[in-house]
Scaffold this motif. Sequence first.
Motif, PDB file in Angstrom:
ATOM      1  N   GLU A   1       0.833  -1.203   0.000  1.00 30.04           N
ATOM      2  CA  GLU A   1       0.000   0.000   0.000  1.00 30.04           C
ATOM      3  C   GLU A   1       0.865   1.249   0.000  1.00 30.04           C
ATOM      4  O   GLU A   1       0.642   2.175  -0.764  1.00 30.04           O
ATOM      5  CB  GLU A   1      -0.830   0.029   1.285  1.00 30.04           C
ATOM      6  CG  GLU A   1      -2.293  -0.270   1.105  1.00 30.04           C
ATOM      7  CD  GLU A   1      -2.924  -0.483   2.474  1.00 30.04           C
ATOM      8  OE1 GLU A   1      -2.865   0.454   3.297  1.00 30.04           O
ATOM      9  OE2 GLU A   1      -3.410  -1.603   2.728  1.00 30.04           O
ATOM     10  N   ALA A   2       1.851   1.234   0.892  1.00 30.90           N
ATOM     11  CA  ALA A   2       2.674   2.432   1.067  1.00 30.90           C
ATOM     12  C   ALA A   2       3.522   2.740  -0.157  1.00 30.90           C
ATOM     13  O   ALA A   2       3.895   3.888  -0.372  1.00 30.90           O
ATOM     14  CB  ALA A   2       3.567   2.277   2.295  1.00 30.90           C
ATOM     15  N   THR A   3       3.819   1.737  -0.941  1.00 28.98           N
ATOM     16  CA  THR A   3       4.712   1.972  -2.092  1.00 28.98           C
ATOM     17  C   THR A   3       3.952   1.914  -3.414  1.00 28.98           C
ATOM     18  O   THR A   3       4.553   1.963  -4.477  1.00 28.98           O
ATOM     19  CB  THR A   3       5.853   0.934  -2.140  1.00 28.98           C
ATOM     20  OG1 THR A   3       5.273  -0.377  -2.185  1.00 28.98           O
ATOM     21  CG2 THR A   3       6.754   1.045  -0.940  1.00 28.98           C
ATOM     22  N   ASN A   4       2.658   1.836  -3.311  1.00 30.29           N
ATOM     23  CA  ASN A   4       1.814   1.800  -4.493  1.00 30.29           C
ATOM     24  C   ASN A   4       2.099   3.029  -5.368  1.00 30.29           C
ATOM     25  O   ASN A   4       2.091   4.136  -4.884  1.00 30.29           O
ATOM     26  CB  ASN A   4       0.344   1.799  -4.027  1.00 30.29           C
ATOM     27  CG  ASN A   4      -0.565   1.386  -5.154  1.00 30.29           C
ATOM     28  OD1 ASN A   4      -0.095   0.996  -6.227  1.00 30.29           O
ATOM     29  ND2 ASN A   4      -1.863   1.474  -4.920  1.00 30.29           N
ATOM     30  N   GLY A   5       2.404   2.784  -6.626  1.00 29.77           N
ATOM     31  CA  GLY A   5       2.657   3.911  -7.529  1.00 29.77           C
ATOM     32  C   GLY A   5       4.090   4.418  -7.488  1.00 29.77           C
ATOM     33  O   GLY A   5       4.453   5.293  -8.257  1.00 29.77           O
TER      34      GLY A   5
ATOM     35  N   SER B   1       8.216   4.329  -8.013  1.00 26.84           N
ATOM     36  CA  SER B   1       9.096   3.700  -9.006  1.00 26.84           C
ATOM     37  C   SER B   1      10.556   3.935  -8.634  1.00 26.84           C
ATOM     38  O   SER B   1      10.844   4.588  -7.617  1.00 26.84           O
ATOM     39  CB  SER B   1       8.780   4.244 -10.392  1.00 26.84           C
ATOM     40  OG  SER B   1       8.868   5.640 -10.345  1.00 26.84           O
ATOM     41  N   THR B   2      11.432   3.426  -9.468  1.00 26.68           N
ATOM     42  CA  THR B   2      12.872   3.501  -9.202  1.00 26.68           C
ATOM     43  C   THR B   2      13.300   4.891  -8.749  1.00 26.68           C
ATOM     44  O   THR B   2      12.917   5.882  -9.374  1.00 26.68           O
ATOM     45  CB  THR B   2      13.650   3.125 -10.482  1.00 26.68           C
ATOM     46  OG1 THR B   2      13.253   1.812 -10.839  1.00 26.68           O
ATOM     47  CG2 THR B   2      15.153   3.140 -10.239  1.00 26.68           C
ATOM     48  N   GLY B   3      14.077   4.928  -7.686  1.00 26.06           N
ATOM     49  CA  GLY B   3      14.586   6.209  -7.192  1.00 26.06           C
ATOM     50  C   GLY B   3      13.719   6.812  -6.095  1.00 26.06           C
ATOM     51  O   GLY B   3      14.141   7.719  -5.394  1.00 26.06           O
ATOM     52  N   ASP B   4      12.494   6.298  -5.942  1.00 23.95           N
ATOM     53  CA  ASP B   4      11.618   6.826  -4.891  1.00 23.95           C
ATOM     54  C   ASP B   4      12.066   6.334  -3.516  1.00 23.95           C
ATOM     55  O   ASP B   4      12.898   5.437  -3.412  1.00 23.95           O
ATOM     56  CB  ASP B   4      10.158   6.400  -5.141  1.00 23.95           C
ATOM     57  CG  ASP B   4       9.537   7.208  -6.271  1.00 23.95           C
ATOM     58  OD1 ASP B   4      10.146   8.240  -6.637  1.00 23.95           O
ATOM     59  OD2 ASP B   4       8.484   6.802  -6.794  1.00 23.95           O
ATOM     60  N   MET B   5      11.454   6.924  -2.485  1.00 25.60           N
ATOM     61  CA  MET B   5      11.875   6.602  -1.132  1.00 25.60           C
ATOM     62  C   MET B   5      10.683   6.314  -0.231  1.00 25.60           C
ATOM     63  O   MET B   5       9.713   7.066  -0.216  1.00 25.60           O
ATOM     64  CB  MET B   5      12.680   7.775  -0.583  1.00 25.60           C
ATOM     65  CG  MET B   5      13.541   7.401   0.595  1.00 25.60           C
ATOM     66  SD  MET B   5      14.558   8.791   1.075  1.00 25.60           S
ATOM     67  CE  MET B   5      16.116   8.319   0.383  1.00 25.60           C
ATOM     68  N   LEU B   6      10.793   5.222   0.475  1.00 25.56           N
ATOM     69  CA  LEU B   6       9.747   4.901   1.467  1.00 25.56           C
ATOM     70  C   LEU B   6      10.025   5.728   2.714  1.00 25.56           C
ATOM     71  O   LEU B   6      11.157   5.813   3.185  1.00 25.56           O
ATOM     72  CB  LEU B   6       9.797   3.409   1.813  1.00 25.56           C
ATOM     73  CG  LEU B   6       8.825   2.956   2.905  1.00 25.56           C
ATOM     74  CD1 LEU B   6       7.384   2.958   2.397  1.00 25.56           C
ATOM     75  CD2 LEU B   6       9.199   1.567   3.428  1.00 25.56           C
ATOM     76  N   ASP B   7       8.958   6.320   3.283  1.00 31.53           N
ATOM     77  CA  ASP B   7       9.177   7.161   4.465  1.00 31.53           C
ATOM     78  C   ASP B   7       9.583   6.320   5.683  1.00 31.53           C
ATOM     79  O   ASP B   7       9.233   5.146   5.798  1.00 31.53           O
ATOM     80  CB  ASP B   7       7.903   7.961   4.764  1.00 31.53           C
ATOM     81  CG  ASP B   7       6.756   7.048   5.131  1.00 31.53           C
ATOM     82  OD1 ASP B   7       6.410   6.982   6.314  1.00 31.53           O
ATOM     83  OD2 ASP B   7       6.231   6.352   4.212  1.00 31.53           O
ATOM     84  N   GLY B   8      10.306   6.981   6.563  1.00 29.62           N
ATOM     85  CA  GLY B   8      10.844   6.298   7.735  1.00 29.62           C
ATOM     86  C   GLY B   8       9.773   5.816   8.700  1.00 29.62           C
ATOM     87  O   GLY B   8       9.929   4.790   9.362  1.00 29.62           O
ATOM     88  N   GLU B   9       8.673   6.577   8.779  1.00 30.48           N
ATOM     89  CA  GLU B   9       7.573   6.194   9.678  1.00 30.48           C
ATOM     90  C   GLU B   9       7.052   4.808   9.332  1.00 30.48           C
ATOM     91  O   GLU B   9       6.846   3.967  10.204  1.00 30.48           O
ATOM     92  CB  GLU B   9       6.403   7.191   9.534  1.00 30.48           C
ATOM     93  CG  GLU B   9       6.602   8.507  10.243  1.00 30.48           C
ATOM     94  CD  GLU B   9       6.580   8.354  11.763  1.00 30.48           C
ATOM     95  OE1 GLU B   9       6.063   7.317  12.244  1.00 30.48           O
ATOM     96  OE2 GLU B   9       7.111   9.246  12.453  1.00 30.48           O
TER      97      GLU B   9
ATOM     98  N   ASN C   1      14.024   5.686   3.751  1.00 28.10           N
ATOM     99  CA  ASN C   1      14.559   6.862   4.438  1.00 28.10           C
ATOM    100  C   ASN C   1      15.068   6.446   5.824  1.00 28.10           C
ATOM    101  O   ASN C   1      14.305   6.331   6.775  1.00 28.10           O
ATOM    102  CB  ASN C   1      13.468   7.928   4.541  1.00 28.10           C
ATOM    103  CG  ASN C   1      14.002   9.207   5.139  1.00 28.10           C
ATOM    104  OD1 ASN C   1      15.023   9.210   5.848  1.00 28.10           O
ATOM    105  ND2 ASN C   1      13.329  10.307   4.846  1.00 28.10           N
ATOM    106  N   ILE C   2      16.365   6.236   5.893  1.00 29.63           N
ATOM    107  CA  ILE C   2      16.953   5.696   7.123  1.00 29.63           C
ATOM    108  C   ILE C   2      16.902   6.721   8.251  1.00 29.63           C
ATOM    109  O   ILE C   2      16.594   6.382   9.394  1.00 29.63           O
ATOM    110  CB  ILE C   2      18.438   5.298   6.894  1.00 29.63           C
ATOM    111  CG1 ILE C   2      18.592   4.504   5.604  1.00 29.63           C
ATOM    112  CG2 ILE C   2      18.993   4.583   8.110  1.00 29.63           C
ATOM    113  CD1 ILE C   2      18.641   3.047   5.734  1.00 29.63           C
TER     114      ILE C   2
END
Length: 469
Positions: free
Chosen positions: A372-376, A378-386, A414-415
């Motif tokens: 869900e959180a990464t829906n849409g 693509s390469t180079g994007d970042m998942l939030d740390g929360e 996002n570390i």
Amino acid sequence: MSGVNDIRATFLDYFAKAGHAVVPSSPLVPRNDPTLMFANSGMVQFKNLFTGIEKRDYVRATTAQKCVRAGGKHNDLDNVGYTARHHTFFEMLGNFSFGDYFKDRAIELAWNLVTKEFGLDRSKLLVTVYSEDDEAYELWRKIAGLSDRRIIRISTSDNFWQMGDTGPCGPCSEIFYDHGDHIWGGPPGSPEADGDRFIEIWNLVFMQYEQFQGGGRVALPKPSIDTGMGLERIAAVLQGVHDNYDIDLFKTLIRASVELTGRPADDAQRASHRVIADHLRATSFLISDGVLPSNEGRGYVLRRIMRRAMRHAHLLGAREPLLWRLVPTLVAEMGRAYPELVRAEALITETLKLEETRFRRTLERGLGLLDEATNGMSTGDMLDGETAFKLYDTYGFPLDLTQDALRQRGIHVNIDGFQDAMARQKAEARANWAGSGEAASAAIWFGLKEKVGPTEFLGYDTETAEAVV
Ligand code: ATP
Ligand code: MG
Ligand code: MG
Ligand code: MG
């Protein structure tokens, strides 16, 4: 074609005949070194012999050493499944001289083993030396008859070994095998060196100096030799395959994993089968050496390895615990060389089954959240740390598992954000306690909690993990 068990025996016999004591592998948990998480090379059990603190009744030794590189200075966890040559658990074959023979004999022994005993094609071999080590350069020319083109001078720390900030150190030589120009990669020192065409099979360390605090260095009166050759890598060469995961042992393990999951080991599934086979070995050997999954230190490294493998089993469609069912295959392959595996078989099986059953409850839901959180994205994007922190805290996803899950899609985590979320949660929990007017017991509780770990120990960062052991 010789299998890994024969190759190991050939190596040890060869050095036994050359006057080396055959010494058993030490356990993966170092007895004499609290700063080290796991044995990660053959020399670990001999540290005190090299420094001269300890003497034994031999000055030459040979071993097949169990190694794990999944934390601390050497961490190959992220390479597994993606390179042809890295494992988390592997066997390092080695020969050692404690103030006895030095460079010339070490080079001669190594060269004769690979070219005569193992019969490797000389034209496929090349070596590196430390840029300043003219002596080694000349010896390779003289003993092996290598042309200048095949002896590569390297000036980086890859070719200068140090035990620590102080103590024995010295230049090293690495022997490489060229698997052919159909594979991407260049010789050591070239821009394409990180490819897998030229694979390092053997590393010879020439311990000839002692480094002192503050920068001084002197020549050791009795220099020593420490070498390491990856059993799986030399097996690949001898079995005519490029990839460690195509050797007899791994073929058998992967076949078992294919049979159990019903998914062939091709395309995207290839990496998953490899990770499973590799992590099964690391898990089983760690448990047989007394490590159990936990939330801190060594136990957390083991838990991370296990959970990573479990996600890959899930990717292959497994909806029931899978890894424990592979244990008999591993024991059949390696139990003769390592009887501790046979002795610990029941413990390994039960530990895996329990951990798999527990993690299964949150794995699927966590993966749902991640989707869900990464829906849409693509390469180079970042998942939030929360979100990464929520996966860690609520669903038991070690940070590296989340990173591994997003790797194929080129998404990073996002570390800093992850760490902030962790710090925030701790601060909030503290504040709540303080507010309840039980400050004294809160201090004790938090002291304990930090030691034991709230849900998971913070050791996603291997340096941290190492510090708390
Ligand atoms: P590489 O540069 O390929 O990562 P290394 O220089 O880190 O290897 P050494 O520390 O020199 O490796 O270890 C000695 C030998 O052990 C290597 O020459 C190689 O044959 C083997 N080896 C090292 N790391 C691994 C690993 N993760 N899996 C399998 N074999 C390994
Ligand atoms: Mg390495
Ligand atoms: Mg190297
Ligand atoms: Mg090396």
